[in-house]
Design an enzyme around this catalytic site. Structure first.
Site, short mmCIF file in Angstrom:
data_model
loop_
_atom_site.label_atom_id
_atom_site.label_comp_id
_atom_site.label_asym_id
_atom_site.label_seq_id
_atom_site.Cartn_x
_atom_site.Cartn_y
_atom_site.Cartn_z
N LYS A 92 60.28 16.82 44.28
CA LYS A 92 59.81 15.58 44.91
C LYS A 92 60.72 14.43 44.54
O LYS A 92 61.03 14.24 43.37
CB LYS A 92 58.38 15.28 44.41
CG LYS A 92 57.75 14.09 45.09
CD LYS A 92 57.18 14.47 46.44
CE LYS A 92 56.93 13.29 47.35
NZ LYS A 92 58.12 12.88 48.14
N GLN A 113 64.02 11.17 37.89
CA GLN A 113 62.84 11.40 38.73
C GLN A 113 61.90 12.43 38.10
O GLN A 113 60.67 12.30 38.20
CB GLN A 113 63.27 11.87 40.13
CG GLN A 113 62.17 11.81 41.18
CD GLN A 113 62.02 10.44 41.82
OE1 GLN A 113 63.00 9.75 42.04
NE2 GLN A 113 60.79 10.04 42.12
N LYS A 116 59.94 10.43 35.65
CA LYS A 116 59.02 9.51 36.34
C LYS A 116 57.83 10.28 36.92
O LYS A 116 56.67 9.90 36.72
CB LYS A 116 59.78 8.81 37.49
CG LYS A 116 58.91 7.86 38.28
CD LYS A 116 59.53 7.39 39.60
CE LYS A 116 60.92 6.85 39.49
NZ LYS A 116 61.32 6.06 40.69
N LYS A 128 66.26 14.57 44.03
CA LYS A 128 66.79 13.38 44.70
C LYS A 128 67.87 13.86 45.66
O LYS A 128 68.50 14.88 45.43
CB LYS A 128 67.42 12.43 43.67
CG LYS A 128 67.61 11.03 44.17
CD LYS A 128 66.38 10.21 43.88
CE LYS A 128 66.43 8.86 44.54
NZ LYS A 128 65.31 8.02 44.14
N GLY A 167 61.59 8.54 51.18
CA GLY A 167 62.66 7.56 51.42
C GLY A 167 63.23 7.03 50.12
O GLY A 167 62.73 7.27 49.03
N ASP A 168 64.30 6.30 50.26
CA ASP A 168 64.91 5.53 49.18
C ASP A 168 65.82 4.54 49.90
O ASP A 168 65.55 4.23 51.07
CB ASP A 168 65.71 6.46 48.22
CG ASP A 168 65.94 5.81 46.86
OD1 ASP A 168 65.05 5.85 46.00
OD2 ASP A 168 67.04 5.26 46.65
N THR A 211 55.22 1.00 46.07
CA THR A 211 56.11 0.76 44.92
C THR A 211 55.95 -0.69 44.44
O THR A 211 55.82 -0.94 43.24
CB THR A 211 57.58 1.06 45.30
OG1 THR A 211 57.63 2.33 45.95
CG2 THR A 211 58.47 1.08 44.08
N ASN A 242 61.89 -3.38 50.87
CA ASN A 242 60.51 -2.91 50.80
C ASN A 242 59.82 -3.20 49.45
O ASN A 242 58.71 -3.74 49.40
CB ASN A 242 60.53 -1.41 51.08
CG ASN A 242 59.18 -0.81 51.18
OD1 ASN A 242 58.30 -1.41 51.79
ND2 ASN A 242 58.98 0.34 50.58
N SER A 377 53.14 8.88 47.34
CA SER A 377 53.68 10.07 48.01
C SER A 377 52.84 11.30 47.63
O SER A 377 52.55 12.15 48.48
CB SER A 377 55.13 10.32 47.59
OG SER A 377 56.02 9.58 48.38
N1 GLU Z 1 62.51 6.97 46.15
C1 GLU Z 1 61.28 6.67 45.49
C2 GLU Z 1 61.46 6.77 43.99
O1 GLU Z 1 62.53 6.47 43.49
C3 GLU Z 1 60.12 7.48 46.04
C4 GLU Z 1 60.22 8.96 45.90
C5 GLU Z 1 59.10 9.73 46.59
O2 GLU Z 1 58.16 9.12 47.09
O3 GLU Z 1 59.21 10.97 46.61
O4 GLU Z 1 60.60 7.10 43.23
#
Ligand code: GLU
Length: 449
Positions: A92, A113, A116, A128, A167-168, A211, A242, A377
């Site tokens: 994810k 990630q 996180k 990612k 997204g990012d 976020t 965003n 998400s």
């Molecule tokens: N890109 C966002 C982050 O850095 C969201 C990632 C997601 O929702 O999978 O956490």
């Protein structure tokens, strides 16, 4: 950092395979410094070589993206997906389309990630991806053709149980809708394979806001832990994408004074705080008009400037990585900044982070403070699996709950492990340790595979 942690970190980095990129090694090192003493003190964690295993992604997918621009010419880009770990749940993490995207940057972000996502407490692995494609100045048709070519290459590696991109930078709800459609066609399945989709294609309420809202919920918890409140506080937010806009809206709604927003062109300043109309205007204004806001909005534009010299009490970097360097950190300290929470991923250079820590600015890392996006998400995945759509209120309550629990977890670890001269919790150490413990326990239980 203690001498022992420094020595363990040096030895650990020296023992890693020599072909790791320097950018990636810096990211690994920043976590290793905090967690290796815990790893060495736990025989199971040490025997499982937890951190070393986590530094090797499960899989890296690299692919070519070929598409035709509006002039009919063939364009060639590079795409990647770094599937770092699916120990806690499906891979994810976001997709980034930006010209500065490359494999070492994505590997660093994928590694972060994992930590996180572990902090959210939801069943999420870490990944990612992205491409070195620059969407700026591209027509709607070009974006659509690029998205289709990108997903045609990536689709076999994606799925609700396998890998769920979102997204990012450069990839928002519209692009995710295009990507989700290509996946559905290829997989002959409805969806749930991407999050951040438009609502009408199975997206979640509040995913776009998540976020920024989550960042403000985390900030409120930080302030509360320090015996302070948000009302009337002077907050500088960087960016006007965003994350920045939704954080600014939430802050304004809670009675804080949003004194700045920014873009690459400069900073907009409102010494007494922006009204809702000013924030809405900044969210929408095209780049060529943004330098001249209407007088009624009470915004001064400082061309070429960042917002950090405007004497905020609280700084929320929400633009991009490394946006706060040593000089910016100095400006923040001089202006009396007391708290900083990262809306962007890794927005502080190493020397800026060291300076702020030395000056006792309480800083929260993105892996904790901006986890609200990936948390919603996770809730979107749950809604898709249930074929249900939750109300805004239900998603907001769940998001608030995740951020408050996450804050408590990180603050407790961060207090227990802070240096003695620290005023409050060490949120960086707290986040790294809390996430590491979750990953380490799972790694041990999972065996050697
Ligand atoms: N890109 C966002 C982050 O850095 C969201 C990632 C997601 O929702 O999978 O956490």
């Amino acid at each position: 950092m203690s001498d022992r942690a420094a020595a363990l970190t040096r030895a650990f980095i020296d023992d890693l395979r020599p072909d790791h990129d320097a950018v990636y090694l810096k990211t690994v090192e920043a976590i290793a410094r905090d967690v290796l003493t815990v790893e060495k003190a736990n025989a199971d964690f040490a025997a499982a070589r937890v951190l070393e295993r986590l530094t090797e992604p499960d899989r890296v997918i690299a692919f070519r993206v070929t598409w035709r621009d509006d002039a009919g010419d063939v364009q060639i880009n590079r795409g990647w997906r770094v599937q770092q770990s699916n120990l806690l749940g499906p891979y994810k993490g976001g997709l980034r389309w930006h010209p500065a995207t490359n494999l070492p940057v994505l590997q660093s972000l994928a590694f972060e990630q994992v930590f996180k996502n572990a902090l959210t407490g939801l069943p999420l692995g870490g990944a990612k991806g992205g491409a070195d494609f620059d969407p700026a100045g591209r027509s709607a048709g070009e974006i659509e053709r690029f998205a289709q070519a990108f997903m045609t290459a990536l689709a076999p590696h994606v799925g609700p149980e396998r890998d769920v991109p979102a997204g990012d930078m450069g990839v928002g709800a519209h692009e995710l809708g295009l990507l989700a459609r290509v996946w559905s066609q290829q997989a002959q399945a409805w969806g749930g394979a991407l999050t951040g989709k438009p609502l009408c294609l199975g997206g979640s309420r509040l995913r776009a806001e998540a976020t920024g809202y989550g960042l403000v919920y985390f900030l409120c918890a930080m302030l509360e832990a320090a015996g302070e409140g948000i009302e009337g506080r002077r907050v500088a937010v960087s960016g006007r994408g965003n994350v920045a806009i939704h954080a600014a809206r939430k802050l304004q709604g809670m009675g804080a004074r949003v004194i700045a927003l920014s873009s690459r062109a400069g900073a907009w300043h409102a010494p007494d705080g922006m009204g809702a109309q000013a924030i809405d205007w900044l969210a929408e204004a095209p780049a060529d008009q943004a330098a001249n806001p209407p007088a009624r909005l009470g915004l001064d534009f400082h061309e070429g400037r960042k917002p950090w010299g405007l004497e905020p009490e609280i700084a929320l970097p929400c633009a991009t990585q490394n946006e706060i360097d040593h000089d910016d950190a100095q400006a923040l300290v001089r202006g009396g900044c007391k708290f900083l929470a990262e809306g962007a991923n890794m927005p502080l250079t190493a020397s800026a982070a060291r300076l702020l820590a030395r000056k006792h600015v309480i800083c929260a890392p993105g892996k904790a403070a901006n986890a609200g996006g990936v948390a919603v998400s996770g809730l979107e995945m749950r809604q898709n699996a249930e074929y249900a759509r939750w109300s805004t209120d239900r998603v907001d309550k769940a998001l608030r709950g995740v951020m408050q629990r996450l804050h408590r977890l990180v603050a407790e670890e961060g207090l227990a492990n802070a240096a003695l001269d620290r005023a409050g919790p060490d949120y960086h150490r707290g986040a790294n340790l809390a996430a590491y413990r979750r990953m380490a326990r799972a790694t041990v239980e999972a065996g050697a595979v």
